[in-house]
Design a protein around this motif. Structure first.
Motif, mmCIF file in Angstrom:
data_model
loop_
_atom_site.group_PDB
_atom_site.id
_atom_site.type_symbol
_atom_site.label_atom_id
_atom_site.label_comp_id
_atom_site.label_asym_id
_atom_site.label_seq_id
_atom_site.Cartn_x
_atom_site.Cartn_y
_atom_site.Cartn_z
ATOM 1 N N TYR A 1 -84.240 5.075 -83.237
ATOM 2 C CA TYR A 1 -84.893 6.248 -83.834
ATOM 3 C C TYR A 1 -86.351 5.979 -84.218
ATOM 4 O O TYR A 1 -87.185 6.852 -84.100
ATOM 5 C CB TYR A 1 -84.139 6.703 -85.081
ATOM 6 N N THR B 1 -81.240 -4.051 -98.006
ATOM 7 C CA THR B 1 -80.541 -3.371 -96.924
ATOM 8 C C THR B 1 -79.585 -2.333 -97.476
ATOM 9 O O THR B 1 -79.084 -2.464 -98.596
ATOM 10 C CB THR B 1 -79.776 -4.377 -96.027
ATOM 11 N N ALA C 1 -90.106 -1.710 -86.586
ATOM 12 C CA ALA C 1 -90.548 -0.512 -85.876
ATOM 13 C C ALA C 1 -89.350 0.349 -85.502
ATOM 14 O O ALA C 1 -89.411 1.576 -85.555
ATOM 15 C CB ALA C 1 -91.333 -0.884 -84.625
ATOM 16 N N GLN C 2 -88.255 -0.275 -85.111
ATOM 17 C CA GLN C 2 -87.057 0.489 -84.797
ATOM 18 C C GLN C 2 -85.845 -0.421 -84.896
ATOM 19 O O GLN C 2 -85.968 -1.636 -84.894
ATOM 20 C CB GLN C 2 -87.135 1.140 -83.413
ATOM 21 N N ALA C 3 -84.654 0.208 -84.961
ATOM 22 C CA ALA C 3 -83.429 -0.566 -85.020
ATOM 23 C C ALA C 3 -82.519 -0.196 -83.854
ATOM 24 O O ALA C 3 -82.972 0.420 -82.877
ATOM 25 C CB ALA C 3 -82.742 -0.355 -86.364
ATOM 26 N N ILE D 1 -80.845 7.356 -95.400
ATOM 27 C CA ILE D 1 -81.187 5.934 -95.571
ATOM 28 C C ILE D 1 -82.531 5.804 -96.285
ATOM 29 O O ILE D 1 -82.688 5.019 -97.224
ATOM 30 C CB ILE D 1 -81.247 5.210 -94.197
#
Ligand SMILES: Cc1cc2nc3c(=O)[nH]c(=O)nc-3n(C[C@H](O)[C@H](O)[C@H](O)COP(=O)(O)OP(=O)(O)OC[C@H]3O[C@@H](n4cnc5c(N)ncnc54)[C@H](O)[C@@H]3O)c2cc1C
Ligand SMILES: Nc1ncnc2c1ncn2[C@@H]1O[C@H](COP(=O)(O)O)[C@@H](O)[C@H]1O
Lengths: 262, 318
Positions: free
Chosen positions: A125, A62, A119-121, A99
């Motif tokens: 986005y 992360t 797939a997305q956060a 990122i």
């Protein structure tokens, strides 16, 4: 198969009402409950299942602050073997490309056959996986809801409109973004997290990753959030008020008139 | 101002709804823009002519390798044709999500996704509006477009624009190498379920607010009392509590009921994208700020676990 899964610590919207702070430059973070981005849990579960079947190991990574370590530990409690925390003041204010560039540097230091993202956060986005793939020059498939391991390649299903599945063959190494529903992520209890509490998680900053601090972070970002605001409410719903009984009576009248009760 | 391109999705010779929405989005960025439509595929003359009824210029990119819009192949095709500082508009759907981020890296341009509005261009700054946390808050997001941009536009928010007729330009001969490491094999259709919610007049639709599988029973009881069917949002299907055929949304079914009861559903665009035909929408949610209340006709701020049984009882008494 060596698998790297990218995970992000995000405010848990099931637990929180999101409010904007008085300056309008952030959301109120004080009482927020954080957790792992929903999509990332599915990615980690899938990686663990693949390794169980075909051998190899799962690493979770992360980009975040010190507190992000907790999400790495949570995913390690699920069964990921090791974690990597990428943290540096220079990373702050990165846009999606920032990122992805930081993650790419971590990928370059390892030897992974497969990289997975959600797939997305929280910000919606759906970008980091595709960007990372392009930076690595690896093939990419998004919204993956089925994976079959073949020789030097994978058969993957992408969930497309209407719930149909687009089947592709993709060469390894590759990057996949994982859609929810691909599996049932296992439950981790407090005990599981305690078990991995003392496992060492390496922390890497810009210089460890060989990143020029000017190439990431706010300075390099071409996409910037200026502020948060509350959308001007259009007409909006007519809110039914009163005691529950009164509300239900009104609602039933409305439903009758609209053909909602047969 | 850089040139604006809109990628046109199409199937069976018909333009996707997003085509004219992207035209409207482009006009919102720059009112005077002459937007170029990009059409890829195999045997696409009819589609190109249709696009040329609304776009000043249509790039026809006809190639066997593009007969299915595999985003990896499309990306390579676009890279060999697009000028350096292009602004490329894509729909923020399963294709745009597949193509946009990587395309922006390869074009070395800015990327913004799920944009719901534009506030024009100032110098090199494109001002956009986005949402976060499934629409609970809005944000102003500025993109530096000095090296171009790829912008994924949320489907359904821009009203289809009326364009001016234009010309088709055949670009097929200018393509470079289209070989990629991801091969399209086939599309497998979703399975049919035990109920067909696309035919239902009244839907009791359940979201994550139901909290536990056992609580679903109350939804079925209410539906039975009302003569309705039960549908749901995606998390309920992901948890395997209900079958996929009951899921409403862009990756589920498109429903056209008369009455839609959204119970414990936040109202994400992917969910509401499956609710068509302007039904009477009732939303019950314990969060008064839930975005669903912006699109519902009638709202109730309540805990569905208490509200549903009480409503069921009253309906049964009728
Ligand atoms: C490519 C893609 C495709 C997608 N396709 C779909 C799709 O087809 N369909 C779909 O639905 N989603 C789809 N999604 C997911 C979508 O983005 C949302 O995550 C999802 O719709 C959220 O479902 P929800 O509203 O039930 O849950 P949440 O967003 O978690 O909302 C739950 C709501 O319930 C309320 N609540 C909680 N407890 C209670 C209670 N006891 N009483 C009353 N209210 C309560 C909360 O306030 C909240 O508003 C897709 C996502 C992606 C990326
Ligand atoms: N800060 C981060 N650290 C690690 N992975 C991330 C980070 N941000 C996003 N990702 C990954 O990218 C996916 C998509 O996020 P996004 O592109 O932000 O919508 C997430 O599900 C993660 O897998």
């Amino acid at each position: 198969m060596e698998i790297l899964v990218c995970v992000k610590r995000v405010p848990d919207t099931a637990e929180n009402e999101i409010e904007i702070n008085s300056e309008g430059n952030d959301i109120e973070r004080d009482d927020l409950v954080y957790s792992v981005n929903e999509w990332d849990n599915y990615a980690v579960e899938e990686a663990i299942q693949m390794v169980d079947k075909h051998g190899g190991s799962v690493t979770v990574v992360t980009v975040g602050d010190e507190e992000s370590e907790e999400v790495l530990r949570r995913e390690m409690a699920m069964g990921a073997e090791s974690g990597l925390l990428l943290t540096d003041d220079a990373f702050e204010g990165s846009d999606g490309k920032g990122i992805a560039a930081i993650l790419k540097a971590a990928v370059d230091k390892g030897n992974y056959d497969l990289i997975m993202t959600g797939a997305q956060a929280d910000e919606g986005y759906a970008q980091v996986g595709g960007m990372l793939a392009a930076m690595l020059d690896y093939p990419y498939a998004s919204l993956v809801n089925m994976i079959e391991v073949g020789d030097g390649k994978l058969k993957v299903g992408r969930e497309i409109e209407g719930g149909n599945m687009e089947v592709n063959e993709i060469e390894l190494p590759c990057v996949l973004s994982i859609q929810t529903g691909i599996n049932e992520p296992r439950y981790v209890g407090i005990r599981g997290i305690r078990k991995v509490a003392s496992v060492d998680i390496p922390t890497l900053g810009a210089s460890d990753l060989g990143l020029d601090a000017g190439s990431v972070g706010e300075g390099a970002a071409r996409v910037k959030r200026i502020d948060y605001f509350v959308p001007e409410m259009g007409e909006g719903a007519e809110m039914l008020e009163g005691s529950t009984e009164e509300i239900i009576d009104k609602l039933i009248e409305l439903l009758k008139s609209k053909g909602g009760i047969k | 101002m850089a040139q604006i391109f809109a990628y046109i999705l199409h199937s069976n010779g018909v333009l996707d709804d997003s085509a004219l929405e992207l035209l409207a989005a482009a006009k919102k960025i720059d009112d005077s823009a002459e937007v170029t439509a990009i059409v890829t595929g195999k045997g696409i003359d009819d589609v190109c002519s249709k696009a040329a009824e609304s776009f000043k210029s249509v790039w026809k990119i006809d190639n066997e390798a593009l007969s299915y819009p595999n985003a990896e192949v499309v990306r390579k095709a676009l890279l060999s044709l697009l000028p350096a500082d292009s602004i490329v508009l894509l729909p923020h759907d399963t294709f745009g999500m597949d193509l946009g981020p990587g395309l922006s890296v390869k074009l070395d341009s800015a990327f913004a996704a799920d944009v719901v509005d534009f506030e024009g261009v100032e110098g090199n700054t494109l001002k956009t509006i986005r949402q976060e946390f499934t629409g609970q808050v809005n944000t102003h997001v500025h993109c530096d477009i000095s090296a171009g941009a790829v912008i994924n536009v949320r489907p359904g928010v821009f009203q289809a624009a009326e364009g001016q007729a234009g010309e088709v330009v055949d670009k097929s001969g200018e393509l470079g190498d289209l070989s990629v490491k991801r091969k399209f094999i086939e599309v497998q259709e979703a399975e049919a379920g035990e109920v067909d919610i696309t035919k239902s007049d009244v839907l009791v639709s359940i979201g994550r607010g139901i909290e536990d599988e056992d609580n679903l029973e109350m939804a079925f009881e209410l539906a039975e009392a009302m003569g309705a069917d039960v549908s749901c949002s995606r998390p309920i299907v992901d948890a395997k509590w209900l079958e996929k055929a009951r899921q409403v949304g862009t990756s589920g079914k498109t429903v056209k009921p008369k009455v839609y009861m959204a119970m414990g559903i936040s109202g994400s665009f992917q969910h509401m994208g499956g609710v068509k035909g302007n039904p009477f929408i009732v939303a019950v949610n314990k969060n008064p700020k839930a975005p669903i209340f912006q699109v519902a006709d009638v709202g109730v701020e309540a805990d569905i676990l208490e509200f549903i049984p009480e409503l069921t009882e009253k309906v049964k008494e009728l």
